[in-house]
Design a protein around this motif. Structure first.
Motif, mmCIF file in Angstrom:
data_model
loop_
_atom_site.group_PDB
_atom_site.id
_atom_site.type_symbol
_atom_site.label_atom_id
_atom_site.label_comp_id
_atom_site.label_asym_id
_atom_site.label_seq_id
_atom_site.Cartn_x
_atom_site.Cartn_y
_atom_site.Cartn_z
ATOM 1 N N THR A 138 0.204 -1.179 -0.120
ATOM 2 C CA THR A 138 0.652 0.037 -0.107
ATOM 3 C C THR A 138 0.797 1.100 -0.056
ATOM 4 O OG1 THR A 138 -0.223 0.326 2.563
ATOM 5 C CG2 THR A 138 -1.994 -1.434 0.804
ATOM 6 N N GLN A 139 -0.005 2.384 -0.197
ATOM 7 C CA GLN A 139 1.035 4.076 -0.234
ATOM 8 C C GLN A 139 -0.081 5.079 -0.600
ATOM 9 O OE1 GLN A 139 2.988 2.911 -4.450
ATOM 10 N NE2 GLN A 139 2.727 5.316 -4.555
ATOM 11 N N GLU A 140 0.746 6.010 0.044
ATOM 12 C CA GLU A 140 -0.268 7.037 0.096
ATOM 13 C C GLU A 140 0.214 8.001 -0.802
ATOM 14 O OE1 GLU A 140 -0.948 7.814 4.046
ATOM 15 O OE2 GLU A 140 -2.062 5.984 4.479
ATOM 16 N N ASN A 141 -0.354 9.273 -1.460
ATOM 17 C CA ASN A 141 0.184 9.800 -1.896
ATOM 18 C C ASN A 141 -0.657 11.129 -2.566
ATOM 19 O OD1 ASN A 141 2.286 8.329 -3.007
ATOM 20 N ND2 ASN A 141 0.548 7.833 -5.152
ATOM 21 N N SER A 142 0.221 12.274 -2.474
ATOM 22 C CA SER A 142 -0.583 13.412 -2.109
ATOM 23 C C SER A 142 -0.428 14.551 -2.731
ATOM 24 C CB SER A 142 -1.162 14.381 -0.289
ATOM 25 O OG SER A 142 0.487 14.316 0.127
ATOM 26 N N ILE A 143 -0.806 15.986 -3.356
ATOM 27 C CA ILE A 143 -0.335 17.035 -3.780
ATOM 28 C C ILE A 143 -0.984 17.751 -3.498
ATOM 29 C CG2 ILE A 143 -1.498 16.630 -5.590
ATOM 30 C CD1 ILE A 143 0.959 17.922 -7.959
ATOM 31 N N GLU A 144 -0.662 19.456 -3.305
ATOM 32 C CA GLU A 144 -1.699 20.016 -2.955
ATOM 33 C C GLU A 144 -1.238 21.373 -3.921
ATOM 34 O OE1 GLU A 144 -3.003 22.783 1.156
ATOM 35 O OE2 GLU A 144 -1.891 20.936 1.140
ATOM 36 N N LYS A 145 -2.106 22.387 -3.786
ATOM 37 C CA LYS A 145 -1.679 23.471 -4.676
ATOM 38 C C LYS A 145 -2.837 24.644 -3.863
ATOM 39 C CE LYS A 145 1.128 21.985 -8.207
ATOM 40 N NZ LYS A 145 2.518 21.999 -8.014
ATOM 41 N N ASN A 146 -2.151 25.278 -3.146
ATOM 42 C CA ASN A 146 -2.713 26.291 -3.149
ATOM 43 C C ASN A 146 -3.674 27.541 -3.436
ATOM 44 O OD1 ASN A 146 -1.528 25.878 0.138
ATOM 45 N ND2 ASN A 146 0.208 26.711 -0.214
ATOM 46 N N GLY A 147 -4.691 27.166 -3.165
ATOM 47 C CA GLY A 147 -6.174 28.235 -3.232
ATOM 48 C C GLY A 147 -6.145 27.664 -4.776
ATOM 49 N N PHE A 148 -5.629 26.269 -5.225
ATOM 50 C CA PHE A 148 -6.687 25.567 -6.582
ATOM 51 C C PHE A 148 -7.255 24.541 -6.313
ATOM 52 C CE2 PHE A 148 -2.799 27.777 -7.990
ATOM 53 C CZ PHE A 148 -3.680 29.384 -9.061
ATOM 54 N N PHE A 149 -6.142 23.467 -5.415
ATOM 55 C CA PHE A 149 -7.096 21.934 -5.153
ATOM 56 C C PHE A 149 -5.931 21.444 -4.008
ATOM 57 C CE2 PHE A 149 -4.089 21.423 -8.771
ATOM 58 C CZ PHE A 149 -3.888 20.433 -8.228
ATOM 59 N N SER A 150 -6.392 20.538 -3.378
ATOM 60 C CA SER A 150 -6.020 19.220 -2.550
ATOM 61 C C SER A 150 -6.179 18.224 -2.975
ATOM 62 C CB SER A 150 -5.687 20.339 -0.999
ATOM 63 O OG SER A 150 -4.897 19.143 0.122
ATOM 64 N N CYS A 151 -5.080 16.966 -2.851
ATOM 65 C CA CYS A 151 -5.937 15.819 -3.621
ATOM 66 C C CYS A 151 -5.077 14.672 -2.736
ATOM 67 C CB CYS A 151 -5.948 15.237 -4.841
ATOM 68 S SG CYS A 151 -5.758 16.230 -6.076
ATOM 69 N N LYS A 152 -5.813 13.480 -2.263
ATOM 70 C CA LYS A 152 -4.896 12.235 -1.610
ATOM 71 C C LYS A 152 -5.247 10.851 -2.155
ATOM 72 C CE LYS A 152 -4.455 10.256 2.663
ATOM 73 N NZ LYS A 152 -4.814 10.808 4.213
ATOM 74 N N ALA A 153 -4.669 9.918 -2.433
ATOM 75 C CA ALA A 153 -4.534 9.235 -2.821
ATOM 76 C C ALA A 153 -4.191 7.814 -2.203
ATOM 77 C CB ALA A 153 -3.808 9.207 -4.704
ATOM 78 N N ASP A 154 -5.197 7.289 -1.801
ATOM 79 C CA ASP A 154 -4.641 6.081 -1.211
ATOM 80 C C ASP A 154 -4.436 4.702 -2.375
ATOM 81 O OD1 ASP A 154 -4.203 7.228 1.382
ATOM 82 O OD2 ASP A 154 -6.230 6.911 1.893
ATOM 83 N N ILE A 155 -3.719 4.456 -2.411
ATOM 84 C CA ILE A 155 -3.876 2.505 -3.639
ATOM 85 C C ILE A 155 -2.663 1.849 -2.748
ATOM 86 C CG2 ILE A 155 -2.546 2.178 -5.495
ATOM 87 C CD1 ILE A 155 -2.294 5.244 -5.436
#
Length: 373
Positions: free
Chosen positions: A78-95
């Motif tokens: 398993t792994q956890e990834n995330s990416i955030e662009k302030n003011g635009f979007f915040s994403c999280k992915a559990d795989i």
């Protein structure tokens, strides 16, 4: 005289061109200062563009791959990834990854529209479940766009896919994609008999397809399996075998549901016009589920008798009319609780309950926990 006149005209034109050129440069300079967001720049990840007055964040396949990297692997993990662009979007992915399947549990908050271009993926058959929110996809090999709305699912066979995704502005987006190794799915379906030979042939001969012409609402049995897969309460030493069995169960339950949907098309109860009317009703309820209706009123709105309305809605969407309204209200109540802006009493009243106690009982029956938990 003619020569002198010609020289004077040339001088006047030259001075005039310098004057207007200066005005033009000053105008362009002032516009650039006034509207810096429209300054033209090279195309790259994160470019904010303007399209018909709507601003969006544009991401390209390589960056999105890092977020949702879900290839098949011999080693379970398993792994956890995330990416955030302030003011635009915040994403999280559990795989979750294995040799026969992978699971992507993707959640995000989109403050502005996100467009993902040129996402290159591997060959797989994928089971898509839209938990909350909505999105749109254009995938190579498919003639039409493949949108999903809250509660929808579809099954797609993707062959060397290159995809473009569009995620509209929304604050609570959640989606699960279960990718199946094609060879594993073929072996599984061969044990299910000749009814599934056409499907196995399409997978084996690498033909892209969407199993459902229109996405279908997944039922509570499917939802329960999805919840178990993304939140397995079992010892780590047993997790690999447990999840494989649950993914196989999910495949079979979902295929069984698609077969019911396909049987509806040949059912003498519903004509094409009836089916179109029932989809119109569903879209109406999606927007007006907080209002009160009688079955006779809804039947008149879509020009169906009450028998066809009840029977057809259940066949197409796996819910009774009022069961579907109840589902939408419960999901809306859950979203309001997460926002923490209203008290439970206010949410109960908004959803049509006369007391906190009745709302709490209904909420617990649906989600398995109280609103205050």
């Amino acid at each position: 005289k003619d020569q002198r006149m010609h020289e004077r005209i040339q001088s006047a034109l030259f001075v005039s061109s310098l004057f207007y050129s200066g005005l033009s440069m000053n105008f362009v300079f002032s516009c650039r200062k006034a509207i810096p967001s429209l300054k033209k720049e090279p195309c790259s990840n994160g470019l904010l563009t303007s399209k018909k007055g709507i601003f969006m964040y544009k991401m390209y396949g390589d960056e999105f791959t890092e977020l949702v990297n879900r290839n098949f692997t011999d080693n379970f993990g398993t792994q956890e990834n995330s990416i955030e662009k302030n003011g635009f979007f915040s994403c999280k992915a559990d795989i979750i990854k294995s040799e026969t399947y992978n699971v992507l549990h993707f959640r995000s908050t989109f403050q502005t529209e996100l467009e993902v271009n040129n996402f290159k993926d591997f060959n797989h058959t994928s089971f898509h479940f839209q938990l909350r929110g909505h999105s749109d996809a254009n995938i190579s090999g498919f003639k039409h766009a493949l949108p999903l709305h809250q509660g929808d699912y579809n099954i797609m066979n993707c062959v060397d896919p290159i995809s473009n995704f569009k995620f509209p502005k929304q604050l609570d987006y959640a989606y699960i994609c279960v990718g199946i190794n094609p060879m594993h799915l073929i072996v599984l379906l061969e044990h299910c008999g000749m009814d599934w030979k056409n499907l196995t042939d399409n997978i084996q001969f690498k033909r892209p397809f969407a199993l459902l012409e229109k996405p279908r609402q997944f039922n509570m049995d499917i939802k329960a399996i999805l919840d178990t897969i993304v939140n397995p309460s079992i010892a780590d030493s047993l997790k690999r075998c447990f999840l494989k069995s649950k993914v196989d169960e999910l495949i079979l339950l979902t295929l069984d549901d698609t077969q019911k949907a396909q049987n509806v098309r040949s059912n003498e109860i519903l004509s094409k016009r009836d089916i179109a009317s029932l989809y119109d009703l569903k879209h109406f309820l999606d927007a007006h589920y907080l209002e009160s209706f009688t079955l006779s009123y809804l039947a008149k709105q879509v020009c169906l008798n009450e028998f066809k309305l009840k029977k057809g809605f259940k066949l197409l969407f796996n819910y009774t009319v009022f069961g579907y309204i109840h589902r939408l209200r419960m999901l809306h109540g859950m979203n309001l609780l997460k926002q923490r802006e209203l008290r439970v009493t206010e949410i109960a009243a908004l959803l049509g309950y006369f007391s906190d106690a009745s709302f709490s009982r209904a909420f617990k029956r649906y989600f398995g926990c109280k609103p205050t938990d």
